[in-house]
Design a protein around this motif. Sequence first.
Motif, PDB file in Angstrom:
ATOM      1  N   PRO A 252       0.805  -1.231   0.000  1.00 29.11           N
ATOM      2  CA  PRO A 252       0.000   0.000   0.000  1.00 29.11           C
ATOM      3  C   PRO A 252       0.835   1.276   0.000  1.00 29.11           C
ATOM      4  CG  PRO A 252      -0.128  -1.124   2.135  1.00 29.11           C
ATOM      5  CD  PRO A 252       0.535  -2.073   1.191  1.00 29.11           C
ATOM      6  N   ASP A 253       2.120   1.170   0.332  1.00 30.25           N
ATOM      7  CA  ASP A 253       2.973   2.359   0.338  1.00 30.25           C
ATOM      8  C   ASP A 253       3.523   2.698  -1.046  1.00 30.25           C
ATOM      9  OD1 ASP A 253       2.787   3.052   3.026  1.00 30.25           O
ATOM     10  OD2 ASP A 253       4.431   1.731   3.617  1.00 30.25           O
ATOM     11  N   CYS A 254       3.225   1.899  -2.067  1.00 33.89           N
ATOM     12  CA  CYS A 254       3.866   2.133  -3.368  1.00 33.89           C
ATOM     13  C   CYS A 254       3.505   3.502  -3.936  1.00 33.89           C
ATOM     14  CB  CYS A 254       3.515   1.024  -4.350  1.00 33.89           C
ATOM     15  SG  CYS A 254       1.820   1.007  -4.959  1.00 33.89           S
ATOM     16  N   TYR A 255       2.294   3.980  -3.675  1.00 33.63           N
ATOM     17  CA  TYR A 255       1.868   5.274  -4.215  1.00 33.63           C
ATOM     18  C   TYR A 255       2.628   6.410  -3.538  1.00 33.63           C
ATOM     19  CZ  TYR A 255      -1.806   1.965  -5.302  1.00 33.63           C
ATOM     20  OH  TYR A 255      -2.488   0.843  -5.709  1.00 33.63           O
ATOM     21  N   ALA A 256       2.724   6.348  -2.219  1.00 36.06           N
ATOM     22  CA  ALA A 256       3.444   7.386  -1.485  1.00 36.06           C
ATOM     23  C   ALA A 256       4.924   7.373  -1.829  1.00 36.06           C
ATOM     24  CB  ALA A 256       3.246   7.202   0.017  1.00 36.06           C
ATOM     25  N   LEU A 257       5.509   6.183  -2.020  1.00 33.29           N
ATOM     26  CA  LEU A 257       6.929   6.103  -2.352  1.00 33.29           C
ATOM     27  C   LEU A 257       7.205   6.608  -3.759  1.00 33.29           C
ATOM     28  CD1 LEU A 257       7.911   2.691  -0.725  1.00 33.29           C
ATOM     29  CD2 LEU A 257       8.365   4.999   0.138  1.00 33.29           C
ATOM     30  N   ASP A 258       6.275   6.412  -4.678  1.00 33.09           N
ATOM     31  CA  ASP A 258       6.446   6.977  -6.013  1.00 33.09           C
ATOM     32  C   ASP A 258       6.396   8.499  -5.962  1.00 33.09           C
ATOM     33  OD1 ASP A 258       6.774   4.539  -7.168  1.00 33.09           O
ATOM     34  OD2 ASP A 258       4.834   4.485  -8.196  1.00 33.09           O
ATOM     35  N   VAL A 259       5.511   9.033  -5.137  1.00 35.04           N
ATOM     36  CA  VAL A 259       5.465  10.483  -4.971  1.00 35.04           C
ATOM     37  C   VAL A 259       6.761  10.973  -4.329  1.00 35.04           C
ATOM     38  CG1 VAL A 259       4.302  12.390  -3.791  1.00 35.04           C
ATOM     39  CG2 VAL A 259       2.944  10.576  -4.871  1.00 35.04           C
ATOM     40  N   LEU A 260       7.255  10.245  -3.335  1.00 31.92           N
ATOM     41  CA  LEU A 260       8.513  10.618  -2.700  1.00 31.92           C
ATOM     42  C   LEU A 260       9.646  10.618  -3.717  1.00 31.92           C
ATOM     43  CD1 LEU A 260      10.380  11.231  -0.353  1.00 31.92           C
ATOM     44  CD2 LEU A 260      10.405   8.782   0.195  1.00 31.92           C
ATOM     45  N   ALA A 261       9.721   9.583  -4.558  1.00 32.33           N
ATOM     46  CA  ALA A 261      10.765   9.537  -5.581  1.00 32.33           C
ATOM     47  C   ALA A 261      10.661  10.736  -6.516  1.00 32.33           C
ATOM     48  CB  ALA A 261      10.668   8.239  -6.370  1.00 32.33           C
ATOM     49  N   SER A 262       9.452  11.150  -6.813  1.00 30.44           N
ATOM     50  CA  SER A 262       9.251  12.309  -7.675  1.00 30.44           C
ATOM     51  C   SER A 262       9.761  13.586  -7.022  1.00 30.44           C
ATOM     52  CB  SER A 262       7.765  12.447  -8.032  1.00 30.44           C
ATOM     53  OG  SER A 262       7.551  13.467  -8.979  1.00 30.44           O
ATOM     54  N   THR A 263       9.651  13.675  -5.689  1.00 25.04           N
ATOM     55  CA  THR A 263      10.189  14.855  -4.995  1.00 25.04           C
ATOM     56  C   THR A 263      11.713  14.834  -4.962  1.00 25.04           C
ATOM     57  OG1 THR A 263      10.249  13.891  -2.752  1.00 25.04           O
ATOM     58  CG2 THR A 263       8.171  14.876  -3.484  1.00 25.04           C
ATOM     59  N   LEU A 264      12.304  13.635  -5.055  1.00 29.66           N
ATOM     60  CA  LEU A 264      13.756  13.520  -4.959  1.00 29.66           C
ATOM     61  C   LEU A 264      14.452  13.791  -6.283  1.00 29.66           C
ATOM     62  CD1 LEU A 264      14.064  10.268  -2.796  1.00 29.66           C
ATOM     63  CD2 LEU A 264      14.510  12.610  -2.039  1.00 29.66           C
ATOM     64  N   ASN A 265      13.831  13.416  -7.398  1.00 30.30           N
ATOM     65  CA  ASN A 265      14.529  13.352  -8.680  1.00 30.30           C
ATOM     66  C   ASN A 265      14.248  14.533  -9.591  1.00 30.30           C
ATOM     67  OD1 ASN A 265      15.827  10.768  -8.297  1.00 30.30           O
ATOM     68  ND2 ASN A 265      13.794   9.843  -8.475  1.00 30.30           N
ATOM     69  N   GLY A 266      15.109  14.664 -10.596  1.00 28.55           N
ATOM     70  CA  GLY A 266      14.913  15.650 -11.639  1.00 28.55           C
ATOM     71  C   GLY A 266      15.292  17.057 -11.224  1.00 28.55           C
ATOM     72  N   PHE A 267      15.215  17.975 -12.179  1.00 31.83           N
ATOM     73  CA  PHE A 267      15.498  19.382 -11.894  1.00 31.83           C
ATOM     74  C   PHE A 267      14.517  19.885 -10.842  1.00 31.83           C
ATOM     75  CE2 PHE A 267      17.252  18.875 -16.166  1.00 31.83           C
ATOM     76  CZ  PHE A 267      18.494  19.474 -16.017  1.00 31.83           C
TER      77      PHE A 267
END
Length: 429
Positions: A252-267
């Motif tokens: 169930p944490d996969c959605y929150a972790l994907d959002v977290l990864a989005s905050t970590l990566n990219g410009f």
Amino acid sequence: MPGGQVSSPPEHVGLASIAAAVQRAGGSRAHPADQMDERLEDLAASLEASAGQQSTTFDFQCMTGDTREVLGLLGELLQQPALPRDKLSLVQAQVTNIISHRDDNASGVARRELYKLLYGQDSIYARTPTLSGVASLTPADLAAHIAAWQRPDGAILGLVGDFSSSDMMSTVKEVLGSWSPAAGQPAAPLARPHEDLPDLPSVLAAAAAAADAGNQQQQQQQASQVVYLVDRPDAKQASVYTGEPGISLSDPDCYALDVLASTLNGFGGTLFDELRTRQGLAYSVAANWDSPVDHRGLFVAAAETVQPAKFIQELSGVLASVRVEPPTQQALDKARAGLLNSFVFNFASSYSQLQRTLVYQLLGLPQDFLFTYRDRVEAVTAQQVVDAAARHLHPQQQVVVVVGDAAVFGPQLTEAGFEVQALRPAPAE
């Protein structure tokens, strides 16, 4: 069809990809290689085969009026592949060349060794082909693999185009209706292989033993983090990969972790801003969770840097901070928007929609999964992000692999307080 790389036997890792390549390149008994290629060219059609980690795929594109003939050529490849020795030899030479040069890229070495340490040296998710395993393959080996894994009761077929569905269904039945499992095969298709990934303490103990069994007890008694160092003499910079066991898609944490990864990566991401822009430690840096359907994946962060010790320390600091500090509303909104903006690309073409439909069916996912995913991402809160990070991130315990000049980076890592262990990748033989 299920199977793919995980279905290759230990003595012939890579068999699935080699079989698919030779199956397509060699043509069928009725249409050997040159004849099949010439006919497809005359029809301005394409017919390809490939093996991924968990499945083997055949796909074709053609004019609607030529569907029956091209579907027939596909049926020949599936039921009567020629598998000529010369095509196998050609593919073996190509794969041998790739294996011989697989250590040329330091980043590739770091990633490969990290996967072996986390999953286990012999895991189906971390195995790599060997020169001897590839060289020993015979057409009979390919035929046996194809017979075991390519069968109609395990396959999923999809077609999209300008045609009547009922007419096309009749065509499929006429052309492929005689396809049946090969003689001597079991009544039901083989189950897709999978393995369970151990928890972090077991992974760390196994990684220590794999790197140097004699120092295992010493490592376990050390309070400092272990760094596995692969010597690459004269390398001007180091490739750093760090990771730990992650989650499966059902978590169930996969959605929150994907959002977290989005905050970590990219410009504008936390890693980019902190480790590149502010500190200049790496030109590029990224961190992500892999979330497979049928087993736990990994969290992996990676970068190229001339200061691996400082980079690892600062990366750990950033990852530790997201365990306790929720993202700002601005960062959360940007991260969710980034994920949701990519949603449209799932519908960019009829082919992408068809491919998604088949993958979901093959892996047992509901066909509305993509829409459920979108809704769940939209609903992720900042507190859910920090809670998920606290459950799944352990930066001070992660397995770290550094590939670089040991004479230069070894002392740097030791002086920073890391327990440095030499790691020697297995030879390609």
